[in-house]
Design a protein around this motif. Structure first.
Motif, PDB file in Angstrom:
ATOM      1  N   TRP A  85       0.819  -1.208   0.000  1.00 25.95           N
ATOM      2  CA  TRP A  85       0.000   0.000   0.000  1.00 25.95           C
ATOM      3  C   TRP A  85       0.853   1.259   0.000  1.00 25.95           C
ATOM      4  CZ3 TRP A  85      -4.680  -0.092  -1.625  1.00 25.95           C
ATOM      5  CH2 TRP A  85      -5.460  -1.228  -1.465  1.00 25.95           C
ATOM      6  N   ASP A  86       2.017   1.227   0.640  1.00 24.59           N
ATOM      7  CA  ASP A  86       2.921   2.376   0.547  1.00 24.59           C
ATOM      8  C   ASP A  86       3.300   2.640  -0.902  1.00 24.59           C
ATOM      9  OD1 ASP A  86       2.931   2.870   3.259  1.00 24.59           O
ATOM     10  OD2 ASP A  86       4.868   1.904   3.643  1.00 24.59           O
ATOM     11  N   ALA A 131      -8.010   2.265   7.518  1.00 19.06           N
ATOM     12  CA  ALA A 131      -8.764   3.396   6.969  1.00 19.06           C
ATOM     13  C   ALA A 131      -8.322   3.821   5.576  1.00 19.06           C
ATOM     14  CB  ALA A 131      -8.643   4.592   7.920  1.00 19.06           C
ATOM     15  N   GLY A 132      -7.155   3.350   5.114  1.00 17.88           N
ATOM     16  CA  GLY A 132      -6.658   3.852   3.844  1.00 17.88           C
ATOM     17  C   GLY A 132      -6.422   5.347   3.935  1.00 17.88           C
ATOM     18  N   ALA A 133      -6.992   6.113   3.020  1.00 20.82           N
ATOM     19  CA  ALA A 133      -6.857   7.572   3.050  1.00 20.82           C
ATOM     20  C   ALA A 133      -7.930   8.232   3.906  1.00 20.82           C
ATOM     21  CB  ALA A 133      -6.886   8.125   1.632  1.00 20.82           C
ATOM     22  N   GLY A 175       1.927   4.153   5.762  1.00 23.41           N
ATOM     23  CA  GLY A 175       2.285   5.561   5.789  1.00 23.41           C
ATOM     24  C   GLY A 175       1.927   6.260   4.494  1.00 23.41           C
ATOM     25  N   GLY A 176       2.006   5.534   3.370  1.00 23.97           N
ATOM     26  CA  GLY A 176       1.635   6.111   2.086  1.00 23.97           C
ATOM     27  C   GLY A 176       0.173   6.501   2.039  1.00 23.97           C
ATOM     28  N   MET A 177      -0.687   5.654   2.577  1.00 21.57           N
ATOM     29  CA  MET A 177      -2.109   5.971   2.606  1.00 21.57           C
ATOM     30  C   MET A 177      -2.394   7.127   3.575  1.00 21.57           C
ATOM     31  SD  MET A 177      -4.387   4.696   0.673  1.00 21.57           S
ATOM     32  CE  MET A 177      -4.766   3.352  -0.460  1.00 21.57           C
ATOM     33  N   LEU A 178      -1.717   7.170   4.703  1.00 15.54           N
ATOM     34  CA  LEU A 178      -1.949   8.255   5.652  1.00 15.54           C
ATOM     35  C   LEU A 178      -1.428   9.583   5.122  1.00 15.54           C
ATOM     36  CD1 LEU A 178      -1.236   6.424   9.017  1.00 15.54           C
ATOM     37  CD2 LEU A 178      -3.442   6.952   7.984  1.00 15.54           C
ATOM     38  N   LEU A 184      -5.384  10.885  12.732  1.00 14.60           N
ATOM     39  CA  LEU A 184      -4.791   9.742  12.038  1.00 14.60           C
ATOM     40  C   LEU A 184      -3.734   9.098  12.916  1.00 14.60           C
ATOM     41  CD1 LEU A 184      -4.161  11.528   8.606  1.00 14.60           C
ATOM     42  CD2 LEU A 184      -6.102  10.045   9.171  1.00 14.60           C
ATOM     43  N   VAL A 185      -3.726   7.764  12.944  1.00 13.34           N
ATOM     44  CA  VAL A 185      -2.726   7.016  13.704  1.00 13.34           C
ATOM     45  C   VAL A 185      -2.235   5.868  12.831  1.00 13.34           C
ATOM     46  CG1 VAL A 185      -2.293   5.567  15.728  1.00 13.34           C
ATOM     47  CG2 VAL A 185      -3.775   7.590  15.932  1.00 13.34           C
ATOM     48  N   GLN A 186      -0.909   5.742  12.690  1.00 10.68           N
ATOM     49  CA  GLN A 186      -0.369   4.605  11.952  1.00 10.68           C
ATOM     50  C   GLN A 186      -0.266   3.419  12.895  1.00 10.68           C
ATOM     51  OE1 GLN A 186       3.333   5.311   9.911  1.00 10.68           O
ATOM     52  NE2 GLN A 186       3.175   3.422   8.727  1.00 10.68           N
TER      53      GLN A 186
END
Length: 272
Positions: free
Chosen positions: A27-28, A75-77, A98-101, A117-119
């Motif tokens: 996903w990143d 959550a994705g984005a 992290g890429g989606m956040l 937002l929380v990773q």
């Protein structure tokens, strides 16, 4: 995209540890491409449960959220959480990528909202027990780990007694059919009971992507083990006039086969 060229893809036995951690890197690497393809349909601040287009503003699967603290897992984005923020809901969105956040931050700037937002890996949520009243995910986390029971256990831990857990996943029956939105996707070619994951492996031998199948019975059993009671199983029908194709979803298959299963549950007892 990954620096490790794809060498093999298909239904493969993969080491659980590799399969469970592959989704973060995938996903990143692919967040921007995914959102370029699907971002218009999902919107920057809209709560869509599935490719059929069922939206929370119409379905109300989370119930009355007045005064509730809500957690989004995978959550994705954070489009769903961002919509809830606009509705005045106290919500936190988590994702392993992290890429989606980072994309979520850009969407926040675009719509002028601040989404907490929380990773975090959904199997190890960084919250105190009983911190939330409602938790949900729309196609997040659960399909991408070999041990979904850990996700349910963590959600049970952070929910208050009676708390609601709602999640959407690819309908399990789809696993028996090719992932094709046309007529080729209407003939079963695999056993529904074959739980071998779909995986993509790089030339290095590393698992780049993995997605896991669970039968309806598997899902219900894992929920029960974590202390949840199933209140509803929602199977959205393909709506008339909805011509969009998304992966294996489209009007041809949608007219004949369910594409999404949404489990609406509540926590009957604290986790053991």
């Amino acid at each position: 995209m990954t620096d490790d060229p794809l060498a093999e893809a298909g239904y493969l036995d993969v080491p659980s540890e590799q399969g469970g951690t592959a989704s973060r890197g995938w996903w990143d690497a692919n967040a921007d491409e995914y959102l370029d393809e699907h971002g218009t349909f999902l919107g920057p601040a809209d709560f869509c449960w599935c490719p059929e287009g069922l939206r929370e503003q119409d379905a109300h699967l989370l119930g009355d959220l007045t005064g509730a603290r809500v957690l989004e897992v995978g959550a994705g984005a954070a489009q769903c959480s961002r919509w809830l923020v606009g509705e005045g809901v106290d919500v936190v969105a988590t994702d392993v990528s992290g890429g989606m956040l980072a994309a979520a931050d850009r969407y926040d700037a675009q719509v002028g909202r601040t989404t907490p937002l929380v990773q975090a890996d959904a199997r190890a949520l960084p919250f105190a027990g009983g911190a939330f009243d409602v938790a949900f995910t729309a196609f997040g986390a659960l399909p991408f780990v070999p041990d979904a029971e850990r996700v349910h256990a963590e959600v049970a831990r952070v929910l208050r007694p009676g708390g609601r857990w709602v999640f959407s996943v690819t309908h399990p029956i789809r696993w028996a059919f090719p992932d094709d939105p046309g007529v080729a996707g209407l003939t079963a070619t695999r056993s529904y009971f074959d739980r071998t994951p779909y995986a993509e492996v790089g030339e290095s031998g590393a698992v780049l992507y993995a997605e896991y199948h669970r039968t309806l019975g598997d899902h219900v059993g894992e929920l029960a083990a974590a202390g949840f009671v199933l209140d509803r199983l929602v199977e959205p029908e393909w709506p008339a006039g909805h011509d969009r194709t998304w992966g294996g979803w489209g009007p041809v298959r949608g007219a004949r086969l369910p594409g999404t299963a949404i489990f609406v549950t509540h926590l009957a007892r604290p986790p053991a």
